[in-house]
Design an enzyme around this catalytic site. Structure first.
Site: not given
Lengths: 482, 101
Positions: A74, A149, A173
């Site tokens: 990420k 996210s 997330s």
């Protein structure tokens, strides 16, 4: 192939690490123009690292548990020398000067980072649409949001671009995009994985965890990244369990709690049906179901958005154009530089949340908002602890529905926040949560079951997720990118 | 409670953000809806529970000692928008005469 099988084949010499990462890049080349998970691929460095792994194997060295496994990171996890943007323009050009603790552990396990993947700006969002850098689509239906996210992490794994991705989870997330994309997502116990080198959003809630195509891979990856780190004072020194050791033990005889306050009326019809089927699967696998009450779960979303955004407003104060990232070209004074750089660099959702957090912490409102939310979180922790005296595990749907359409909620932040209704409570109380796919909705989109365990009982949550996986037999084979 | 445009502008200034007129209007409406939702917290009782500041099991207050082997200054300055020798460069603290502030 699973991460576990790939690593086994690389360790035995049945396949090379270089061949394995080249295959991942070929897949990324094939589908990522449609999926949009990757912000950057690290082709040369990955092949170089893989070649080193092959050389070490050839020289008789024993390799780590993730040998040669292509891994997506990420865009908020530091890897020294590589750019890191958090999906934001305010970090344009920033290169991580050091490597995150969890990523160091990945490298020590001989995983190969293949690139960084998209996310909502500063991890604030539930659809990946708040990224200022790229559009990521759900591999099951390219018109749908991948969740967020960690939407890039979930989409990359679902689209078989990488068998493993790391994400971060503050209020859902990892778990919510995992559910939307039909993959497994683990938010470990708060304190289980070092956050050193993770760009902070809400420090009392943030955790790093894996997203994978099956539960065994998630257990393997969590075992690799978990453990103490003196550079993160919230990181526990409790010994890390071998998460694979008990994973096939099943759930015969365990008591699994459903939560009275998780009402069918909060779910769309398909999600309610998927949840019922998941509960049937738990019973089929030998668990006993029992209902418990956690009344404060109804306060979780509001509590979360006060606490998380209050912390975010403080954490994001460091992005002011002085030390790194974007500096406004127009600034003629220091104060103006701060304001202009932040106003140009941050997107709408980040600004909205900073303002909300600043409001909740401001004089005259602090007790009514931050103080009250902190007390409710404390009481919620007690209610969960009491529930775990009666049951071994708790379950909820991961989300109230399957993936929603891209664009559907971008102008309605409150509706977007409410998709976190089941993922925020475990974050607030620091317990582990695993989202495991439990079926498809009427549109053919995945649904997730969230399995919760007491603090540091991550192994038991994974074991139950494995039992659900085996009973339901879900296959992650998204049609849109077949 | 509702937040008006003035209130949103005041909080944004505290947070070192400047919003366009359109953003102010949009945020006032969206944040009012969000704060209304958050106001439901007043209906919940936390009883005698302490504020939620518990640390995970197995953590200890670490000794605050300087880390060794982290020659980060060069990397730090490489990331700086502007630097001179070993220092960050920023605009002057006091605005230039005739400047906007």
């Amino acid at each position: 192939m699973t991460a576990e099988a790939l690593a086994g084949a690389v360790r035995s010499g049945e396949r090379t690490a270089v061949g394995t990462v080249e295959q991942a890049f070929a897949r990324i080349d094939q589908v990522d123009a449609s999926v949009g998970a990757f912000l950057e691929v690290w082709r040369d460095q990955a092949v170089e690292r893989a070649a080193d792994i092959d050389r070490r194997r050839d020289s008789g060295e024993s390799l780590g548990p993730l040998a040669g496994v292509p891994t997506a990171l990420k865009d908020n996890l530091s890897l020294a020398g590589h750019e890191l943007n958090c999906g934001s323009r305010i970090l344009s050009g920033y290169r991580a000067p050091y490597t995150a603790g969890a990523v160091e552990r990945l490298l020590a396990a001989d995983a190969v980072p293949v690139g960084r993947v998209n996310m909502d700006e500063f991890a604030m969002g539930s659809s990946c649409e708040n990224s200022r850098l790229a559009d990521t689509r759900n591999p099951w239906d390219l018109d749908m949001a991948p969740g967020g996210s960690s939407g890039g992490s979930a989409a990359a794994v679902a689209a078989t671009e990488a068998p493993l991705a790391l994400g971060s989870d503050t209020g859902g997330s990892i778990r919510q995009p995992a559910a939307f994309c039909g993959v497994v997502g683990v938010k470990p116990t708060y304190g289980r994985v070092s956050r050193y080198g993770l760009v902070a959003f809400a420090s009392s809630l943030d955790q790093i965890g894996p997203l994978t195509r099956n539960v065994r891979d998630a257990a393997l990856a969590l075992g690799a990244i978990a453990g103490p780190d003196p550079r993160d004072s919230t990181c526990s020194e409790l010994p890390v369990e071998d998460y694979l050791e008990s994973i096939e033990d099943g759930i015969e005889g365990l008591t699994v709690g459903t939560i009275r306050e998780v009402r069918a009326s909060a779910l769309d019809e398909d999600a309610a049906e998927g949840y019922r089927q998941a509960l049937d699967a738990l019973e089929t696998a030998g668990a006993r179901l029992a209902e418990v009450s956690i009344p404060l779960i109804d306060a979780a979303v509001a509590t979360y958005y006060v606490l998380a955004n209050s912390e975010a407003s403080a954490n994001l104060a460091r992005f002011d154009g002085s030390r790194y990232g974007h500096r406004s070209a127009s600034a003629r004074s220091l104060q103006r530089m701060y304001t202009d750089s932040r106003s140009e660099g941050f997107g709408s959702e980040v600004k909205r949340r900073i303002i909300l957090g600043t409001f909740a912490l401001s004089s005259g409102y602090y007790d009514a908002y931050y103080g009250r939310a902190a007390r409710i979180a404390g009481a919620m922790r007690q209610q969960f602890a009491e529930a775990f005296e009666a049951v071994d595990l708790l379950v909820t749907p991961t989300c109230p529905s399957g993936a929603f359409a891209r664009g559907e909620r971008v102008d309605d932040p409150l509706a977007m926040y409410l998709s976190d209704v089941f993922t925020t409570p475990p974050s607030l109380v620091g317990i582990p949560g695993v989202s495991v796919p439990c079926g498809l909705d009427g549109r053919g989109l995945p649904l997730g079951l969230q399995i919760l365990a007491p603090p540091f009982a991550d192994a038991m949550a994974l074991r139950a997720a494995r039992a659900v996986e085996l009973t339901i037999g879900f296959e992650c084979n998204p049609e849109a990118i077949r | 409670m509702s937040l008006d445009v003035e209130e949103v502008r005041r909080i944004a200034e505290l947070a070192r953000l400047r919003l366009s007129a359109a953003e102010e209007a949009r945020f006032a409406s969206q944040l009012s809806e969000i704060v209304d939702y958050i106001d439901q917290l007043s209906a919940f009782s936390a009883g005698a529970a302490p504020s939620d500041d518990s640390e995970p099991e197995g953590t200890d207050d670490a000794n605050d000692v300087p880390a060794e082997g982290r020659p980060l200054l060069d990397d730090f300055l490489d990331n700086a928008p502007a630097s001179l020798d070993r220092f960050l460069l920023v605009p002057q603290v006091k605005a230039t005469p005739g400047g906007a502030e």
